[in-house]
Every structure is written in C-alpha cells, then in structure tokens.
Design a protein around this motif. Structure first.
Motif, PDB file in Angstrom:
ATOM      1  N   GLY A   1      39.112  31.234  44.075  1.00 55.95           N
ATOM      2  CA  GLY A   1      38.498  32.333  44.802  1.00 55.95           C
ATOM      3  C   GLY A   1      39.429  32.988  45.799  1.00 55.95           C
ATOM      4  O   GLY A   1      39.067  33.991  46.425  1.00 55.95           O
ATOM      5  N   ASP A   2      40.634  32.417  45.993  1.00 56.00           N
ATOM      6  CA  ASP A   2      41.578  32.991  46.952  1.00 56.00           C
ATOM      7  C   ASP A   2      42.026  34.373  46.486  1.00 56.00           C
ATOM      8  O   ASP A   2      42.279  34.596  45.294  1.00 56.00           O
ATOM      9  CB  ASP A   2      42.804  32.088  47.091  1.00 56.00           C
ATOM     10  CG  ASP A   2      42.466  30.741  47.718  1.00 56.00           C
ATOM     11  OD1 ASP A   2      41.433  30.657  48.399  1.00 56.00           O
ATOM     12  OD2 ASP A   2      43.228  29.784  47.494  1.00 56.00           O
ATOM     13  N   HIS A   3      42.152  35.291  47.446  1.00 52.79           N
ATOM     14  CA  HIS A   3      42.599  36.630  47.097  1.00 52.79           C
ATOM     15  C   HIS A   3      43.263  37.273  48.306  1.00 52.79           C
ATOM     16  O   HIS A   3      42.975  36.926  49.458  1.00 52.79           O
ATOM     17  CB  HIS A   3      41.431  37.501  46.617  1.00 52.79           C
ATOM     18  CG  HIS A   3      40.293  37.590  47.581  1.00 52.79           C
ATOM     19  ND1 HIS A   3      40.226  38.539  48.571  1.00 52.79           N
ATOM     20  CD2 HIS A   3      39.172  36.826  47.714  1.00 52.79           C
ATOM     21  CE1 HIS A   3      39.116  38.374  49.265  1.00 52.79           C
ATOM     22  NE2 HIS A   3      38.451  37.348  48.771  1.00 52.79           N
ATOM     23  N   GLU A   4      44.191  38.185  48.028  1.00 47.40           N
ATOM     24  CA  GLU A   4      44.889  38.897  49.090  1.00 47.40           C
ATOM     25  C   GLU A   4      45.306  40.268  48.595  1.00 47.40           C
ATOM     26  O   GLU A   4      45.567  40.461  47.399  1.00 47.40           O
ATOM     27  CB  GLU A   4      46.124  38.117  49.548  1.00 47.40           C
ATOM     28  CG  GLU A   4      47.151  37.904  48.442  1.00 47.40           C
ATOM     29  CD  GLU A   4      48.411  37.225  48.931  1.00 47.40           C
ATOM     30  OE1 GLU A   4      48.729  37.368  50.131  1.00 47.40           O
ATOM     31  OE2 GLU A   4      49.077  36.565  48.116  1.00 47.40           O
ATOM     32  N   THR A   5      45.382  41.219  49.518  1.00 48.41           N
ATOM     33  CA  THR A   5      45.870  42.554  49.190  1.00 48.41           C
ATOM     34  C   THR A   5      47.385  42.503  49.109  1.00 48.41           C
ATOM     35  O   THR A   5      48.052  41.980  50.011  1.00 48.41           O
ATOM     36  CB  THR A   5      45.436  43.567  50.256  1.00 48.41           C
ATOM     37  OG1 THR A   5      44.011  43.630  50.302  1.00 48.41           O
ATOM     38  CG2 THR A   5      45.996  44.949  49.953  1.00 48.41           C
ATOM     39  N   VAL A   6      47.940  43.050  48.024  1.00 48.87           N
ATOM     40  CA  VAL A   6      49.393  42.992  47.829  1.00 48.87           C
ATOM     41  C   VAL A   6      50.019  44.373  47.674  1.00 48.87           C
ATOM     42  O   VAL A   6      51.249  44.492  47.580  1.00 48.87           O
ATOM     43  CB  VAL A   6      49.746  42.120  46.607  1.00 48.87           C
ATOM     44  CG1 VAL A   6      49.435  40.654  46.884  1.00 48.87           C
ATOM     45  CG2 VAL A   6      49.023  42.604  45.349  1.00 48.87           C
ATOM     46  N   GLY A   7      49.213  45.433  47.623  1.00 50.02           N
ATOM     47  CA  GLY A   7      49.790  46.760  47.468  1.00 50.02           C
ATOM     48  C   GLY A   7      48.705  47.812  47.365  1.00 50.02           C
ATOM     49  O   GLY A   7      47.509  47.529  47.484  1.00 50.02           O
ATOM     50  N   ALA A   8      49.150  49.036  47.155  1.00 52.13           N
ATOM     51  CA  ALA A   8      48.212  50.147  46.997  1.00 52.13           C
ATOM     52  C   ALA A   8      48.882  51.232  46.168  1.00 52.13           C
ATOM     53  O   ALA A   8      50.105  51.335  46.120  1.00 52.13           O
ATOM     54  CB  ALA A   8      47.791  50.704  48.356  1.00 52.13           C
ATOM     55  N   THR A   9      48.071  52.025  45.511  1.00 56.44           N
ATOM     56  CA  THR A   9      48.578  53.089  44.667  1.00 56.44           C
ATOM     57  C   THR A   9      47.865  54.398  44.982  1.00 56.44           C
ATOM     58  O   THR A   9      46.722  54.399  45.449  1.00 56.44           O
ATOM     59  CB  THR A   9      48.378  52.750  43.178  1.00 56.44           C
ATOM     60  OG1 THR A   9      48.920  53.787  42.360  1.00 56.44           O
ATOM     61  CG2 THR A   9      46.908  52.601  42.842  1.00 56.44           C
ATOM     62  N   ALA A  10      48.565  55.486  44.710  1.00 56.36           N
ATOM     63  CA  ALA A  10      47.977  56.812  44.862  1.00 56.36           C
ATOM     64  C   ALA A  10      48.480  57.683  43.714  1.00 56.36           C
ATOM     65  O   ALA A  10      49.084  58.734  43.923  1.00 56.36           O
ATOM     66  CB  ALA A  10      48.348  57.423  46.204  1.00 56.36           C
ATOM     67  N   VAL A  11      48.267  57.199  42.491  1.00 56.85           N
ATOM     68  CA  VAL A  11      48.695  57.963  41.318  1.00 56.85           C
ATOM     69  C   VAL A  11      48.040  59.340  41.325  1.00 56.85           C
ATOM     70  O   VAL A  11      46.854  59.467  41.634  1.00 56.85           O
ATOM     71  CB  VAL A  11      48.326  57.209  40.020  1.00 56.85           C
ATOM     72  CG1 VAL A  11      48.574  58.080  38.793  1.00 56.85           C
ATOM     73  CG2 VAL A  11      49.136  55.934  39.906  1.00 56.85           C
TER      74      VAL A  11
END
Length: 351
Positions: A51-61
């Motif tokens: 269940g572990d999760h983390e934000t690693v990036g973002a996109t704006a295609v």
C-alpha cells in the motif's frame, strides 16, 4: 482448469493517488510496484502489496483540441515506464505529443512530437530499452521515422537525414512508406516489434534489432539486415500482439479482410525468415481474443468473458479466469491488473 473468481483480489486505490488515468508496471523485480498517472498529471509510485505510495513526478503533456477520432480511437493519455521505474513517458495515444521525465529529479528530458500525419490511426510509438549501460527511448518523430534518444540527457542516438520523395515516383534510398504504430521490446531487450501499417492500408507488424541500430547502422529500423516483416493483413492493425519469448511473437486475428477476421492467434518465429522473406509462421489457432500478454511460456488473452490462458506451442486452452478483464500485466510479479471505478482487481498467475 479454471482460475475462478476466488483467485481474484480486490484492492482499493489509496485516496491520495486521486483519480487514475493510467498505470504501468515497474518490471525490474518481483515486487508488484506500479507507476500511476493521475488525471491531474501527478505520477506516483505504488506498491500494491504494502500500500506504500509516493509522488515521483508530474506531467503537463500538451492538449490536442479539435482532435477527430478515427475508427473509435479516442485520444487518450498513456503512461510508460522504464523497467527500473527511473524514467516515465506520458504520451497522447492517437495524437502528436508526449514527454519523458526523469523521476529521480522530476526534470523533463525529452519533449516529444510525432509530426501528426495520420497519427489518429495508431498509438503513439514509444518504448523504453537498455543499451550500453544507459536507458534509451525509442519514439516516433515522423509518421515514417523512429529515433532512439538517451532517456537521461535527451541526446539523439540515431541522427540521420530523412529525404522526402520529390515526384512521388522516384523514392530516395532508405525511404520507408510505413506508419509506425505500437512498439514492444522483446524480453531480452534486444529486439523491437512494431505494429505499423502501409498504404493502402495493410497492417504489417515488423521486427528489427536494437543494438545495430544504435551502435552502427542508423538505418536499421528502415531497411537494415535485421529487419523482418512478420505478416500482412489488409485493413487490420492496432490489435492484439505480444512477445512470447525473445524470438516468438503472437499476433491476433485469423483470416483476411474479404472473408472477415476471426478471433485467434498466429505464432511466428521472428528469428527465421521463410521463402517470402517474412518471419516463419509456426502455428495458428482459433480462440484467443482481445489484448495479449505473455509470461515467456504461456499466452494470455483478454476477452469479453474473462482472461484465458493458452499453450502457444499446441494451441490448447489451459484455463481461464471468468469475469476478469485485465488491462496491464506485471511480468516480474506475475500479476494481472484491472482498474475499474477507483478499484483495482488483481490476479496472480500460478502457471
């Protein structure tokens, strides 16, 4: 043997991941780790087991307003991951734009554009590979051209000229009359399967070697010695296909345009060419339908009634998982995943 509903688990998507637009496996290892793409552009890393999760990036295609769907192919954002999960690509399938992101730094390393000529007919051509100790990206830069770039630096590795016909009759040397489609890298990372088509139109899956393309012959993807046609089907592409192992591929559909295509699988050995110059066909059998997956031994097909498991050597049905329609396969974890309304359904293969 039947897999049965009891083998399917349900996992609720963590609320902090938000609404998921797409997800893709991180296949370097046996942990059931996935990258997720939120509808807001957030990219997260999610271990389904813990269940572990983390934000690693973002996109704006870039959006593509006014896009006209072809044959029910709606424009959609698609998430790709390098095998180790260090890089991600987000592209507009059936569109023009995409980008590659280094998830260790959050930096955009490649701004992608596929020129747009009939891009509505094919998913955005993109796949990650590994060569000479570096992560590379294979991507479409024109309707009839693919390139390889370094995923970390964006450095082009297959620079070459692309002369166009001047009169429509005398074609320049190495000119490729081929609309590149979905790309799949072989399990050993050495070869590329391309689900493209040629005019008038005819679907023509093809295969070639990645190593020579980067290390010597920048024309390998066009007419290099390793390039081989798998088969040709009039008016038929962008359907089921998968590598079985690093030589055999499974291509969906039996028959032809005039008589109609029937559900089934054709198995080809792409390491050998027959008298016609195309890959050797080993077997064809009816039954498999929908998207294909493989674990290196078996063929899995997703149909309207569930997931089916096949022996690609004998064409025999080995089992099924009724009511389960996965969209992704995690090879290392042997896990199949179906995402529906914020709930994930999982089935782990014991074959």
């Amino acid at each position: 043997m039947t897999g049965g509903h009891d083998a399917v688990r349900t996992v609720k998507v963590p609320s902090r991941l938000g609404a998921i637009a797409d997800l893709t496996p991180v296949t370097d290892g046996e942990r059931p780790v996935w990258l997720t793409l939120g509808e807001d552009g957030t990219i997260s890393r999610w271990d389904v087991a813990t269940g572990d999760h983390e934000t690693v990036g973002a996109t704006a295609v870039r959006a593509e307003p006014g896009h006209e769907p072809w044959n029910d192919r709606e424009l959609r954002r698609r998430l790709h991951s390098s095998p180790d999960g260090m890089f991600a690509a987000v592209v507009n399938d059936y569109g023009r734009f995409g980008e590659v992101i280094d998830l260790r730094t959050g930096e955009l390393t490649l701004d992608l554009e596929s020129e747009g000529y009939h891009s509505e007919t094919v998913p955005f051509s993109l796949a990650f590979g590994q060569r000479l100790g570096r992560c590379v990206v294979i991507h479409r830069t024109e309707w009839n051209r693919l390139d390889v770039s370094d995923a970390q630096t964006g450095e082009p590795l297959t620079a070459r000229s692309s002369p166009a016909p001047t009169d429509g009759v005398d074609l320049p040397e190495h000119y490729l009359d081929y609309f590149h489609g979905a790309l799949l890298v072989s399990p050993d990372g050495k070869r590329i399967l391309d689900d493209g088509w040629i005019w008038h139109p005819i679907g023509v899956p093809s295969v070639w070697d990645l190593g020579p393309w980067i290390e010597g012959n920048v024309r390998e993807s066009e007419d290099g010695p390793s390039w081989v046609e798998v088969c040709g089907r009039a008016d038929y592409w962008d359907h089921a296909m998968t590598w079985i192992d690093s030589a055999r591929v499974a291509i969906g559909g039996i028959g032809d345009h005039d008589a109609g295509m029937r559900p089934g699988a054709r198995i080809f050995d792409t390491s050998r060419a027959g008298r016609s110059g195309a890959a050797v066909e080993l077997l064809a059998f009816e039954g498999p339908t929908g998207p294909f997956f493989s674990d290196g031994t078996h063929l899995f097909s997703r149909g309207d009634t569930g997931l089916s498991i096949w022996d690609p050597v004998r064409g025999k049905l080995l089992g099924d998982v009724p009511g389960f329609s996965p969209t992704r396969h995690h090879l290392g974890a042997r896990q199949f995943l179906q995402l529906t309304d914020g709930v994930v359904r999982l089935w782990t293969s014991t074959f």
